[in-house]
Design a protein around this motif. Structure first.
Motif, PDB file in Angstrom:
ATOM      1  N   UNK A 450     -26.237 -76.881 111.787  1.00  0.00           N
ATOM      2  CA  UNK A 450     -26.646 -77.397 110.593  1.00  0.00           C
ATOM      3  C   UNK A 450     -24.936 -78.311 110.341  1.00  0.00           C
ATOM      4  N   UNK A 451     -25.653 -79.192 109.766  1.00  0.00           N
ATOM      5  CA  UNK A 451     -24.613 -80.547 109.065  1.00  0.00           C
ATOM      6  C   UNK A 451     -25.059 -81.756 107.231  1.00  0.00           C
ATOM      7  N   UNK A 452     -24.720 -81.110 106.706  1.00  0.00           N
ATOM      8  CA  UNK A 452     -25.316 -81.484 104.909  1.00  0.00           C
ATOM      9  C   UNK A 452     -25.094 -82.192 105.181  1.00  0.00           C
ATOM     10  N   UNK A 453     -25.772 -83.526 104.878  1.00  0.00           N
ATOM     11  CA  UNK A 453     -25.544 -84.730 104.937  1.00  0.00           C
ATOM     12  C   UNK A 453     -25.226 -85.125 103.214  1.00  0.00           C
ATOM     13  N   UNK A 454     -24.886 -86.382 102.945  1.00  0.00           N
ATOM     14  CA  UNK A 454     -24.675 -86.634 101.828  1.00  0.00           C
ATOM     15  C   UNK A 454     -25.833 -86.983 100.859  1.00  0.00           C
ATOM     16  N   UNK A 455     -26.662 -87.134 100.982  1.00  0.00           N
ATOM     17  CA  UNK A 455     -28.393 -87.171 100.739  1.00  0.00           C
ATOM     18  C   UNK A 455     -28.563 -85.715  99.652  1.00  0.00           C
ATOM     19  N   UNK A 456     -28.025 -84.743 100.710  1.00  0.00           N
ATOM     20  CA  UNK A 456     -28.317 -83.639  99.647  1.00  0.00           C
ATOM     21  C   UNK A 456     -29.300 -82.622 101.398  1.00  0.00           C
ATOM     22  N   UNK A 457     -29.614 -83.445 102.761  1.00  0.00           N
ATOM     23  CA  UNK A 457     -30.701 -82.725 103.521  1.00  0.00           C
ATOM     24  C   UNK A 457     -29.055 -81.943 104.523  1.00  0.00           C
ATOM     25  N   UNK A 458     -29.936 -80.831 104.822  1.00  0.00           N
ATOM     26  CA  UNK A 458     -29.427 -80.745 106.115  1.00  0.00           C
ATOM     27  C   UNK A 458     -30.153 -80.763 107.379  1.00  0.00           C
ATOM     28  N   UNK A 459     -29.776 -81.148 108.350  1.00  0.00           N
ATOM     29  CA  UNK A 459     -30.358 -81.376 109.692  1.00  0.00           C
ATOM     30  C   UNK A 459     -29.711 -80.079 110.534  1.00  0.00           C
ATOM     31  N   UNK A 460     -30.033 -80.245 111.419  1.00  0.00           N
ATOM     32  CA  UNK A 460     -30.368 -79.157 112.352  1.00  0.00           C
ATOM     33  C   UNK A 460     -30.727 -79.403 113.044  1.00  0.00           C
ATOM     34  N   UNK A 491     -29.930 -81.813 120.234  1.00  0.00           N
ATOM     35  CA  UNK A 491     -28.355 -80.802 120.463  1.00  0.00           C
ATOM     36  C   UNK A 491     -27.875 -81.858 119.133  1.00  0.00           C
ATOM     37  N   UNK A 492     -26.683 -80.467 117.866  1.00  0.00           N
ATOM     38  CA  UNK A 492     -25.468 -81.448 117.562  1.00  0.00           C
ATOM     39  C   UNK A 492     -25.510 -81.826 116.774  1.00  0.00           C
ATOM     40  N   UNK A 493     -27.122 -82.858 115.569  1.00  0.00           N
ATOM     41  CA  UNK A 493     -27.143 -83.417 114.950  1.00  0.00           C
ATOM     42  C   UNK A 493     -25.263 -83.899 114.027  1.00  0.00           C
ATOM     43  N   UNK A 494     -24.937 -85.448 113.882  1.00  0.00           N
ATOM     44  CA  UNK A 494     -24.389 -84.977 112.749  1.00  0.00           C
ATOM     45  C   UNK A 494     -24.629 -86.287 112.019  1.00  0.00           C
ATOM     46  N   UNK A 495     -24.457 -86.016 110.481  1.00  0.00           N
ATOM     47  CA  UNK A 495     -24.943 -87.490 109.561  1.00  0.00           C
ATOM     48  C   UNK A 495     -23.786 -88.599 109.522  1.00  0.00           C
ATOM     49  N   UNK A 496     -23.506 -89.701 109.443  1.00  0.00           N
ATOM     50  CA  UNK A 496     -23.342 -90.595 109.357  1.00  0.00           C
ATOM     51  C   UNK A 496     -22.482 -90.561 107.814  1.00  0.00           C
ATOM     52  N   UNK A 497     -21.178 -91.584 107.223  1.00  0.00           N
ATOM     53  CA  UNK A 497     -20.433 -91.487 106.231  1.00  0.00           C
ATOM     54  C   UNK A 497     -21.876 -91.820 105.058  1.00  0.00           C
ATOM     55  N   UNK A 498     -22.141 -93.206 105.891  1.00  0.00           N
ATOM     56  CA  UNK A 498     -23.175 -93.870 104.828  1.00  0.00           C
ATOM     57  C   UNK A 498     -24.913 -93.069 104.523  1.00  0.00           C
ATOM     58  N   UNK A 499     -25.172 -92.224 105.036  1.00  0.00           N
ATOM     59  CA  UNK A 499     -26.580 -91.573 105.041  1.00  0.00           C
ATOM     60  C   UNK A 499     -27.471 -91.665 105.799  1.00  0.00           C
ATOM     61  N   UNK A 500     -27.235 -92.922 106.035  1.00  0.00           N
ATOM     62  CA  UNK A 500     -28.722 -93.461 106.728  1.00  0.00           C
ATOM     63  C   UNK A 500     -28.784 -92.959 108.255  1.00  0.00           C
ATOM     64  N   UNK A 501     -27.500 -92.417 108.863  1.00  0.00           N
ATOM     65  CA  UNK A 501     -28.001 -92.239 110.258  1.00  0.00           C
ATOM     66  C   UNK A 501     -27.791 -90.701 111.263  1.00  0.00           C
TER      67      UNK A 501
END
Length: 553
Positions: A450-460, A491-501
């Motif tokens: 899991x990776x918690x993004x700035x918009x509140x969604x968790x990507x996994x 596998x292994x996702x990670x949010x960008x700092x802009x929260x869009x990628x």
């Protein structure tokens, strides 16, 4: 001639078969019109612990969004006699917009581009009917020249026109950027941030850096750092051993796991150490060359001939040097020929966190500097809160199951992690003190990373059939698939700092494992400009919970 008994038996068999056929047809007819004697009872869904309160008990996974993208055209830059500046700016800007996930970078013939562009900057004008006919919604023009204020600096002017409204987009003071000629790529990445911000209202992340682990010239797995488009990939932590699981830390630093002692321990780099390693490390990964449609084929052939001549001259010079002094086998590795291992940074020699019979795994840092690490004592893995000196002070999970892969929430008050306390790995959320445990994923037998993004969604990443896909889940436990289930491994996702990628590892194009980008809704996916290889745990150089910057013209 058959006896009468056989004839009667055959006739009786035919009558039985006719009766069975009539009963079957009647049953089908009755079921089709709904003349059932008893109503059909629906099958009750299987009850599960901590299930969300839904009316039907179903957990629906929404597929990726299918939305059309507006076309953007990067016009040929105006740079005077400096043609190499034009080539760099056009290639980098076109590639960044291609990876943005917001617009679609167009490739048009040179004759069509000439009919669209009337005047370049400073008096930027386009032919609106020709642009609309070619599908151009946004036209971008750039003008680069030497700065009149500071020596050795250049000015990059940016202009945008919305062809649907027939008006230029206001960029304000961001329409002129200043930088060094030696860092022209970084300056162009900043220009892509401005364009991204003008379209979305959020500052782009094209000038960020990426961390990932992979094979290197001096280790089985090294820590790499590269630009956001995959260029300038260099080893920042090498040396003998295995170095993996990089994560951003406070003070613009990095925390990672290394096997230099007998057991895996945590090592930490600050921002100054990373920049020093970046400067002294040689280039060891050659990125893919992004084709530029703005140059003629004959010009490309001339460039290739010049490149072959330069390579031949370098080869002759290297042969003469080798004849004078041959390098030892320990300094050159066959996987990366010509790389001097003495220049590869080794990283800190003293671990930040270690212990007897303790195995340290992934560590996560929030914006307030708090660190949570996964520690395995040989029987199970738990999440521990660490102090400034790298010592565990509090067990946050304290459960018989394995709890690992922590990720902080945007406000730094909650932690998402993976646990198999229900038998299979699933995503859970708890408070920073270990209380109020909630299960977030209920679909799929295997969910991790899991990776918690700035918009509140968790990507996994989750297992769906024979494929491993990238998914997101929000507070309401609504899940969305970002990658199509094509039997591939993402596998292994990670949010960008802009929260869009989202950055992740995948083999979905069939050309090996590569780093990929996808938009926040899965509408666009593109590979990164790196050769196929073995890449692991890519992350952005940002702290979990770091909020996107609002675009201010």
């Amino acid at each position: 001639m058959k006896p009468n008994s056989q004839i009667q038996t055959a006739e009786h068999t035919r009558v039985l078969w006719r009766a069975l056929a009539l009963q079957l047809v009647a049953a089908i007819f009755v079921s089709s019109i709904g003349w059932a004697t008893e109503p059909v009872k629906p099958i009750a869904p299987k009850a599960e612990a901590l299930a969300p309160a839904t009316a039907d008990g179903l957990y629906v996974v929404v597929e990726a969004t299918q939305r059309p993208l507006d076309g953007v055209l990067v016009l040929p830059p105006a740079c005077g006699p400096h043609k190499d500046w034009c080539r760099t700016v056009s290639q980098v800007l076109h590639n960044d917009l291609r990876l943005s996930g917001v617009v679609r970078a167009l490739k048009l013939p040179k004759a069509t581009v000439a009919t669209i562009q009337r005047y370049n900057l400073p008096g930027f004008e386009v032919n609106l009917p020709a642009a609309q006919k070619a599908g151009v919604v946004y036209a971008v023009a750039t003008w680069i020249r030497r700065s009149r204020k500071q020596a050795g600096m250049v000015e990059l002017h940016i202009g945008m026109i919305d062809t649907r409204r027939g008006k230029s987009i206001h960029l304000g003071r961001r329409s002129v950027l200043y930088g060094s000629t030696k860092k022209l790529r970084q300056l162009t990445h900043r220009a892509a941030n401005v364009i991204f911000g003008a379209l979305t209202g959020v500052e782009g992340s094209f000038d960020d850096r990426l961390f990932f682990s992979g094979p290197g010239p001096s280790c089985q797995r090294c820590i790499w750092m590269a630009d956001a488009d995959g260029h300038n990939a260099r080893v920042i932590v090498g040396g003998e051993g295995i170095h993996m699981l990089p994560r951003p830390s406070a003070r613009n630093g990095l925390v990672y796991v290394s096997f230099r002692p007998d057991l895996p321990s945590l090592f930490m780099l600050n921002g100054a150490m990373i920049e020093r390693a970046w400067q002294i490390s040689p280039y060891t990964l050659a990125p893919f060359i992004v084709k530029n449609e703005l140059f003629k084929p004959q010009r490309k052939r001339r460039m290739m001939r010049k490149r072959r001549k330069r390579r031949k001259r370098r080869w002759k010079r290297s042969k003469r040097r080798q004849a004078r002094k041959r390098p030892t086998r320990s300094k050159v590795r066959a996987d990366f020929p010509g790389v001097d291992l003495a220049r590869i940074p080794k990283g800190p020699q003293k671990p930040w966190a270690t212990g007897v019979d303790l195995q340290f795994r992934t560590a996560a840092t929030n914006t307030m500097g708090q660190v949570v690490a996964t520690i395995n004592d040989g029987t199970q893995a738990d999440l521990w809160l660490m102090n400034d000196k790298g010592r565990p002070i509090k067990n946050l999970t304290n459960h018989a199951a394995d709890d690992l892969d922590p990720s902080w929430s945007p406000d730094g008050k909650e932690i998402a992690f993976v646990s198999n306390r229900t038998g299979r790995p699933q995503i859970y959320v708890m408070k920073a003190n270990g209380s109020e445990l909630q299960r977030m994923t209920f679909s799929g037998p295997y969910n991790t990373g899991p990776d918690w993004g700035a918009q509140g969604k968790i990507v996994y990443s989750g297992l769906r059939g024979s494929a491993v896909d990238i998914l997101t889940v929000d507070r309401n436990r609504k899940m969305q698939r970002l990658t199509p289930g094509l039997g591939k491994r993402s596998l292994e996702p990670s949010w960008a700092s802009c929260g869009r990628r989202v950055l992740y590892v995948s083999n979905e194009d069939g050309s090996g494992t590569r780093l990929w980008f996808t938009s926040h809704d899965g509408a666009v996916r593109h590979p990164l400009a790196l050769p196929s290889g073995r890449y692991y745990t890519p992350v952005w150089r940002k702290l979990p919970g770091q909020q996107p910057k609002a675009f201010q013209p």
